[in-house]
Design a protein around this motif. Structure first.
Motif, PDB file in Angstrom:
ATOM      1  N   ARG A 194     -10.188  -8.810  10.440  1.00 35.67           N
ATOM      2  CA  ARG A 194     -10.423  -8.562   9.013  1.00 35.67           C
ATOM      3  C   ARG A 194     -11.188  -9.682   8.319  1.00 35.67           C
ATOM      4  NH1 ARG A 194      -4.469  -5.869   7.617  1.00 35.67           N
ATOM      5  NH2 ARG A 194      -5.010  -3.776   8.391  1.00 35.67           N
ATOM      6  N   TYR A 195     -11.166 -10.898   8.851  1.00 34.20           N
ATOM      7  CA  TYR A 195     -11.938 -11.967   8.210  1.00 34.20           C
ATOM      8  C   TYR A 195     -13.419 -11.588   8.155  1.00 34.20           C
ATOM      9  CZ  TYR A 195      -7.786 -14.909   8.983  1.00 34.20           C
ATOM     10  OH  TYR A 195      -6.506 -15.431   8.988  1.00 34.20           O
ATOM     11  N   ASP A 196     -13.964 -11.133   9.264  1.00 32.23           N
ATOM     12  CA  ASP A 196     -15.368 -10.744   9.292  1.00 32.23           C
ATOM     13  C   ASP A 196     -15.616  -9.517   8.425  1.00 32.23           C
ATOM     14  OD1 ASP A 196     -16.047 -12.825  10.991  1.00 32.23           O
ATOM     15  OD2 ASP A 196     -15.843 -11.615  12.815  1.00 32.23           O
ATOM     16  N   GLU A 197     -14.657  -8.592   8.407  1.00 30.66           N
ATOM     17  CA  GLU A 197     -14.807  -7.412   7.557  1.00 30.66           C
ATOM     18  C   GLU A 197     -14.837  -7.808   6.083  1.00 30.66           C
ATOM     19  OE1 GLU A 197     -12.508  -3.801   8.693  1.00 30.66           O
ATOM     20  OE2 GLU A 197     -11.617  -5.116  10.209  1.00 30.66           O
ATOM     21  N   ILE A 198     -13.989  -8.749   5.707  1.00 34.43           N
ATOM     22  CA  ILE A 198     -13.953  -9.216   4.317  1.00 34.43           C
ATOM     23  C   ILE A 198     -15.265  -9.895   3.952  1.00 34.43           C
ATOM     24  CG2 ILE A 198     -12.909 -10.946   2.799  1.00 34.43           C
ATOM     25  CD1 ILE A 198     -10.199 -10.248   4.082  1.00 34.43           C
ATOM     26  N   ASN A 199     -15.773 -10.739   4.841  1.00 39.67           N
ATOM     27  CA  ASN A 199     -17.029 -11.423   4.547  1.00 39.67           C
ATOM     28  C   ASN A 199     -18.179 -10.439   4.387  1.00 39.67           C
ATOM     29  OD1 ASN A 199     -15.896 -13.985   4.531  1.00 39.67           O
ATOM     30  ND2 ASN A 199     -16.328 -14.373   6.681  1.00 39.67           N
ATOM     31  N   ALA A 200     -18.215  -9.419   5.247  1.00 40.63           N
ATOM     32  CA  ALA A 200     -19.269  -8.412   5.145  1.00 40.63           C
ATOM     33  C   ALA A 200     -19.128  -7.612   3.845  1.00 40.63           C
ATOM     34  CB  ALA A 200     -19.219  -7.477   6.351  1.00 40.63           C
ATOM     35  N   PRO A 204       0.818  -1.215   0.000  1.00 36.92           N
ATOM     36  CA  PRO A 204       0.000   0.000   0.000  1.00 36.92           C
ATOM     37  C   PRO A 204       0.848   1.260   0.000  1.00 36.92           C
ATOM     38  CG  PRO A 204      -0.106  -1.123   2.128  1.00 36.92           C
ATOM     39  CD  PRO A 204       0.586  -2.046   1.187  1.00 36.92           C
ATOM     40  N   THR A 205       0.359   2.264  -0.685  1.00 34.82           N
ATOM     41  CA  THR A 205       1.029   3.559  -0.740  1.00 34.82           C
ATOM     42  C   THR A 205       0.765   4.322   0.558  1.00 34.82           C
ATOM     43  OG1 THR A 205      -0.894   4.684  -1.673  1.00 34.82           O
ATOM     44  CG2 THR A 205       0.610   3.609  -3.226  1.00 34.82           C
ATOM     45  N   PRO A 206       1.524   5.401   0.806  1.00 37.47           N
ATOM     46  CA  PRO A 206       1.248   6.207   2.003  1.00 37.47           C
ATOM     47  C   PRO A 206      -0.202   6.685   2.065  1.00 37.47           C
ATOM     48  CG  PRO A 206       3.387   6.780   1.105  1.00 37.47           C
ATOM     49  CD  PRO A 206       2.757   5.846   0.116  1.00 37.47           C
ATOM     50  N   GLU A 207      -0.758   7.073   0.922  1.00 37.89           N
ATOM     51  CA  GLU A 207      -2.165   7.510   0.913  1.00 37.89           C
ATOM     52  C   GLU A 207      -3.091   6.359   1.297  1.00 37.89           C
ATOM     53  OE1 GLU A 207      -5.520   9.553  -2.017  1.00 37.89           O
ATOM     54  OE2 GLU A 207      -3.739   8.597  -2.878  1.00 37.89           O
ATOM     55  N   GLU A 208      -2.841   5.173   0.756  1.00 34.29           N
ATOM     56  CA  GLU A 208      -3.688   4.020   1.062  1.00 34.29           C
ATOM     57  C   GLU A 208      -3.596   3.631   2.535  1.00 34.29           C
ATOM     58  OE1 GLU A 208      -3.494   2.024  -3.432  1.00 34.29           O
ATOM     59  OE2 GLU A 208      -2.123   1.363  -1.850  1.00 34.29           O
ATOM     60  N   LEU A 209      -2.429   3.806   3.125  1.00 38.25           N
ATOM     61  CA  LEU A 209      -2.253   3.463   4.532  1.00 38.25           C
ATOM     62  C   LEU A 209      -3.016   4.410   5.466  1.00 38.25           C
ATOM     63  CD1 LEU A 209       1.547   2.553   4.606  1.00 38.25           C
ATOM     64  CD2 LEU A 209      -0.388   0.999   4.953  1.00 38.25           C
ATOM     65  N   ARG A 210      -3.403   5.570   4.938  1.00 33.88           N
ATOM     66  CA  ARG A 210      -4.176   6.507   5.754  1.00 33.88           C
ATOM     67  C   ARG A 210      -5.649   6.107   5.836  1.00 33.88           C
ATOM     68  NH1 ARG A 210      -0.693  10.410   3.230  1.00 33.88           N
ATOM     69  NH2 ARG A 210      -2.256  10.878   1.625  1.00 33.88           N
ATOM     70  N   HIS A 211      -6.023   5.093   5.075  1.00 32.17           N
ATOM     71  CA  HIS A 211      -7.411   4.638   5.045  1.00 32.17           C
ATOM     72  C   HIS A 211      -7.486   3.189   5.532  1.00 32.17           C
ATOM     73  CE1 HIS A 211      -8.797   8.117   2.607  1.00 32.17           C
ATOM     74  NE2 HIS A 211      -7.568   8.053   2.094  1.00 32.17           N
ATOM     75  N   ASP A 212      -8.707   2.680   5.700  1.00 31.23           N
ATOM     76  CA  ASP A 212      -8.850   1.274   6.071  1.00 31.23           C
ATOM     77  C   ASP A 212      -8.419   0.396   4.897  1.00 31.23           C
ATOM     78  OD1 ASP A 212     -11.468  -0.132   4.712  1.00 31.23           O
ATOM     79  OD2 ASP A 212     -11.738   2.039   4.911  1.00 31.23           O
TER      80      ASP A 212
END
Length: 316
Positions: A178-184, A127-135
């Motif tokens: 993150r498993y539950d987040e991915i499933n959702a 991930p880029t620095p910008e991407e790391l600032r987000h979920d």
């Protein structure tokens, strides 16, 4: 093939060591033996590709018909792409594999049979620095294929429960949540008309070694080699365990996982193309009917171009 290669429902432990990477499940006896099987698989891949093209066009045509219902340009990224109930369909192929697992080759062989104008291919690196600032799902949402497109992810959001886990990039509590987040997230995609085909290309430790050596031996492939690949290879068992849990925790009915033995490249390509064809068939796609009077348009066309000796309309 979907039934044959599908991982058991979510929660069932997955032991990749029990899957032979050189096996060829589903390959018919008609394929023959030895070199004949490779030739047969490539011939079949051409036939499968010829069938994927029209299906892809149907998907695209339906989205074009509905284009007037998409959100305006100023809308958030997911809504602008039509990510809401009732949006036109799209298909997303997610490819995951160990280094040298064949993701690029699969894309070249399988996606190459389809119209590039209807393809949306994205690769995910660190991930880029910008991407790391987000979920962790932020960059994934931004990369989703538009309605009517076939999307292909070369690596995906699953890196955040694979490399993030093995390399301890985040605390254990974070990657486990993150498993539950991915499933959702994937449930949300499916509810919005996205058909997910998640494929893990399963290669052996020995095959990976041969492919890495080939990259070091052939100067034309030096650009593919990354010294960090050997660091990951040293943690092979850890990555296999991480893959096993990701497959087990996120292989749902809405978004199943498929494990494709990938030591034999010709079988890998044939199997993935088969999975796509069966998935398209299950969508029961068709070309949208005309939303205009076809007969009237034919009459207009004939009137616009009078034949020899015919009187032109309005004296023109």
């Amino acid at each position: 093939m979907r039934d044959l290669l599908r991982v058991s429902p979510a929660g069932t432990p997955v032991d990749l060591g029990a899957v032979d990477p050189r096996s060829t499940p589903g390959l018919p006896a008609a394929a023959g033996r030895g070199a004949a099987r490779r030739a047969w698989a490539r011939w079949q891949l051409d036939l499968l590709g010829a069938g994927l093209g029209p299906q892809q066009e149907m998907l695209y045509a339906a989205a074009q018909r509905a284009a007037g219902r998409t959100a305006p340009t100023g809308a958030p990224a997911d809504r602008r792409a039509g990510l809401e109930p009732g949006a036109p369909r799209r298909l997303l192929l997610v490819l995951q594999a160990m280094d040298c697992g064949g993701k690029d080759g699969t894309i070249k062989r399988v996606a190459g049979a389809m119209n590039p104008l209807g393809l949306h291919i994205r690769s995910f690196g660190p991930p880029t620095p910008e991407e790391l600032r987000h979920d962790f799902l932020w960059r994934i949402r931004r990369a989703l294929p538009p309605p009517g497109y076939v999307g292909i992810f070369n690596r995906s959001h699953y890196e955040d429960v694979l490399i993030a886990r093995v390399e301890s990039l985040v605390p254990e509590a974070t990657w486990r949540a993150r498993y539950d987040e991915i499933n959702a997230f994937e449930r949300e995609l499916v509810d919005a008309g996205v058909t997910l085909v998640k494929v893990m290309l399963h290669i052996s430790y020995a095959e990976q070694g041969e492919r890495l050596l080939e990259r070091l031996t052939d100067p034309r492939k030096h650009w593919k080699y990354n010294p960090g690949d050997l660091d990951s290879r040293a943690r092979w068992d850890d990555y296999q365990a991480a893959y096993g849990e990701a497959l087990a925790r996120c292989g749902t009915d809405a978004a199943p996982w498929y494990v494709v033995p990938a030591d034999r490249k010709w079988y890998r390509d044939w199997a993935v193309a088969h999975l796509l064809r069966e998935t398209f068939d299950a969508l029961h796609l068709g070309y949208p009917p005309a939303d205009f009077d076809v007969a009237a348009e034919r009459r207009r066309l004939r009137g616009d171009r009078p034949g020899p000796g015919e009187r032109q309309v309005n004296g023109q």
